[in-house]
Design a protein around this motif. Structure first.
Motif, PDB file in Angstrom:
ATOM      1  N   TRP A  96       0.563  -1.529  -0.145  1.00 55.76           N
ATOM      2  CA  TRP A  96      -0.080   0.001  -0.068  1.00 55.76           C
ATOM      3  C   TRP A  96       0.832   1.652  -0.372  1.00 55.76           C
ATOM      4  O   TRP A  96       1.736   0.656   0.271  1.00 55.76           O
ATOM      5  CB  TRP A  96      -0.857  -0.222   1.160  1.00 55.76           C
ATOM      6  N   VAL A  97       0.447   2.472  -0.596  1.00 60.25           N
ATOM      7  CA  VAL A  97       1.318   3.964  -1.024  1.00 60.25           C
ATOM      8  C   VAL A  97      -0.577   4.967  -0.461  1.00 60.25           C
ATOM      9  O   VAL A  97      -1.382   4.514  -0.823  1.00 60.25           O
ATOM     10  CB  VAL A  97       1.481   4.013  -2.268  1.00 60.25           C
ATOM     11  N   ALA A  98       0.360   5.840   0.387  1.00 57.52           N
ATOM     12  CA  ALA A  98      -0.526   6.836   0.892  1.00 57.52           C
ATOM     13  C   ALA A  98      -0.814   7.231  -0.680  1.00 57.52           C
ATOM     14  O   ALA A  98       0.201   7.777  -0.657  1.00 57.52           O
ATOM     15  CB  ALA A  98      -0.185   6.914   1.971  1.00 57.52           C
TER      16      ALA A  98
ATOM     17  N   SER B 279     -14.650   2.556   0.940  1.00 59.69           N
ATOM     18  CA  SER B 279     -15.096   2.181  -0.476  1.00 59.69           C
ATOM     19  C   SER B 279     -13.743   1.095  -0.982  1.00 59.69           C
ATOM     20  O   SER B 279     -12.581   1.561  -0.442  1.00 59.69           O
ATOM     21  CB  SER B 279     -15.755   3.082  -0.773  1.00 59.69           C
ATOM     22  N   THR B 280     -14.041   0.737  -2.015  1.00 55.57           N
ATOM     23  CA  THR B 280     -12.802   0.554  -3.165  1.00 55.57           C
ATOM     24  C   THR B 280     -13.274   1.390  -4.761  1.00 55.57           C
ATOM     25  O   THR B 280     -14.044   1.083  -4.559  1.00 55.57           O
ATOM     26  CB  THR B 280     -12.349  -0.699  -3.571  1.00 55.57           C
ATOM     27  N   ARG B 281     -12.152   1.513  -5.403  1.00 57.19           N
ATOM     28  CA  ARG B 281     -12.694   1.726  -6.275  1.00 57.19           C
ATOM     29  C   ARG B 281     -11.317   1.489  -6.830  1.00 57.19           C
ATOM     30  O   ARG B 281      -9.914   2.848  -6.801  1.00 57.19           O
ATOM     31  CB  ARG B 281     -13.267   2.841  -6.562  1.00 57.19           C
ATOM     32  N   GLY B 282     -11.372   1.015  -7.942  1.00 64.94           N
ATOM     33  CA  GLY B 282      -9.788  -0.271  -8.717  1.00 64.94           C
ATOM     34  C   GLY B 282      -9.221   0.205  -8.310  1.00 64.94           C
ATOM     35  O   GLY B 282      -9.090  -1.107  -6.972  1.00 64.94           O
ATOM     36  N   ALA B 283      -7.938   0.661  -7.449  1.00 67.21           N
ATOM     37  CA  ALA B 283      -6.113   0.197  -7.210  1.00 67.21           C
ATOM     38  C   ALA B 283      -6.494   1.343  -5.427  1.00 67.21           C
ATOM     39  O   ALA B 283      -5.862   1.054  -4.641  1.00 67.21           O
ATOM     40  CB  ALA B 283      -5.351   0.193  -8.319  1.00 67.21           C
ATOM     41  N   ARG B 284      -7.835   1.673  -5.731  1.00 61.39           N
ATOM     42  CA  ARG B 284      -8.253   2.885  -4.648  1.00 61.39           C
ATOM     43  C   ARG B 284      -8.697   2.199  -3.552  1.00 61.39           C
ATOM     44  O   ARG B 284      -9.727   1.763  -4.041  1.00 61.39           O
ATOM     45  CB  ARG B 284      -8.610   4.261  -4.833  1.00 61.39           C
TER      46      ARG B 284
ATOM     47  N   CYS C  78      -3.359   3.565  -2.270  1.00 59.28           N
ATOM     48  CA  CYS C  78      -3.528   3.293  -4.016  1.00 59.28           C
ATOM     49  C   CYS C  78      -2.802   1.268  -3.232  1.00 59.28           C
ATOM     50  O   CYS C  78      -1.231   1.226  -2.782  1.00 59.28           O
ATOM     51  CB  CYS C  78      -1.886   3.712  -4.371  1.00 59.28           C
ATOM     52  N   CYS C  79      -3.452   0.423  -3.712  1.00 57.58           N
ATOM     53  CA  CYS C  79      -2.980  -0.690  -4.060  1.00 57.58           C
ATOM     54  C   CYS C  79      -1.885  -1.173  -4.808  1.00 57.58           C
ATOM     55  O   CYS C  79      -2.398  -0.983  -6.171  1.00 57.58           O
ATOM     56  CB  CYS C  79      -4.149  -2.570  -3.731  1.00 57.58           C
ATOM     57  N   ILE C  80      -0.708  -1.554  -4.473  1.00 59.49           N
ATOM     58  CA  ILE C  80      -0.077  -2.041  -5.361  1.00 59.49           C
ATOM     59  C   ILE C  80       0.600  -3.564  -5.271  1.00 59.49           C
ATOM     60  O   ILE C  80       0.733  -4.152  -4.840  1.00 59.49           O
ATOM     61  CB  ILE C  80       1.257  -1.008  -5.575  1.00 59.49           C
TER      62      ILE C  80
ATOM     63  N   LEU D 279       5.524  -2.907  -8.142  1.00 52.71           N
ATOM     64  CA  LEU D 279       4.828  -1.802  -7.662  1.00 52.71           C
ATOM     65  C   LEU D 279       4.693  -1.004  -8.114  1.00 52.71           C
ATOM     66  O   LEU D 279       3.812   0.226  -8.358  1.00 52.71           O
ATOM     67  CB  LEU D 279       6.077  -1.162  -7.645  1.00 52.71           C
ATOM     68  N   ARG D 280       3.141  -1.730  -9.758  1.00 50.24           N
ATOM     69  CA  ARG D 280       2.136  -0.881 -10.351  1.00 50.24           C
ATOM     70  C   ARG D 280       1.101  -0.701  -8.995  1.00 50.24           C
ATOM     71  O   ARG D 280       0.819  -1.663  -9.072  1.00 50.24           O
ATOM     72  CB  ARG D 280       2.251  -1.927 -11.747  1.00 50.24           C
ATOM     73  N   PRO D 281       0.152  -0.248  -9.980  1.00 54.23           N
ATOM     74  CA  PRO D 281      -1.212   0.186  -9.508  1.00 54.23           C
ATOM     75  C   PRO D 281      -1.792  -1.711  -9.341  1.00 54.23           C
ATOM     76  O   PRO D 281      -1.959  -2.292 -10.424  1.00 54.23           O
ATOM     77  CB  PRO D 281      -2.050   1.119  -9.935  1.00 54.23           C
TER      78      PRO D 281
END
Length: 141
Positions: free
Chosen positions: A54-56, A81-86, A108-110, A115-117
């Motif tokens: 995770w990246v803030a 909630s979640t939306r895409g990689a967020r 952002c979930c990576i 290290l990509r979303p």
């Protein structure tokens, strides 16, 4: 949708205290990060925990009251909630019944290797949002 909340105990250290005798405001961000990551590790399936990080992206903090060295503090966090990689979290830092701070944050979930979303699909989100019919990975079976 009703998400599973998580209560994360906080241990205040002498180094957290600033020149005014209370916890430095910057420490609250560390507490939120600790709570969100512990929430992820508790509810996500083991393979998702191993494969993702995770990246803030953003934090909005409202400070209400100061915290002190001897305080018993809890960070109560919930994935809203979640939306895409967020992922969007709400965390409340409390001392007993007192709210010390409220934090809205997005992450952002990576993928841990590239290290990509990495999209948060329903197969993972379902662990955090229990179904009302009592079935599925996020339910209390």
């Amino acid at each position: 949708m009703s998400a599973k909340p998580y209560a994360h105990p906080i241990n205040i250290k002498p180094a957290d205290i600033d020149f005014m005798g209370h916890v430095n405001n910057a420490r609250y961000l560390g507490w939120v990060q600790d709570a969100v990551l512990a929430h992820w590790q508790k509810f996500a399936p083991a393979d998702a925990v191993a494969e993702r990080a995770w990246v803030a992206l953003k934090h909005e903090i409202t400070y209400r009251k100061p915290a002190f060295l001897e305080d018993d503090i809890i960070a109560r966090t919930v994935l809203e909630s979640t939306r895409g990689a967020r992922a969007f979290y709400h965390t409340v830092i409390e001392r007993g019944e007192e709210v010390l701070a409220e934090v809205k944050s997005s992450w952002c979930c990576i993928d841990a290797k590239s290290l990509r979303p990495a999209r948060i699909g329903e197969e993972i989100a379902s662990y955090f949002f229990p179904r009302h019919d009592g079935k599925g990975p996020g339910s209390e079976d």
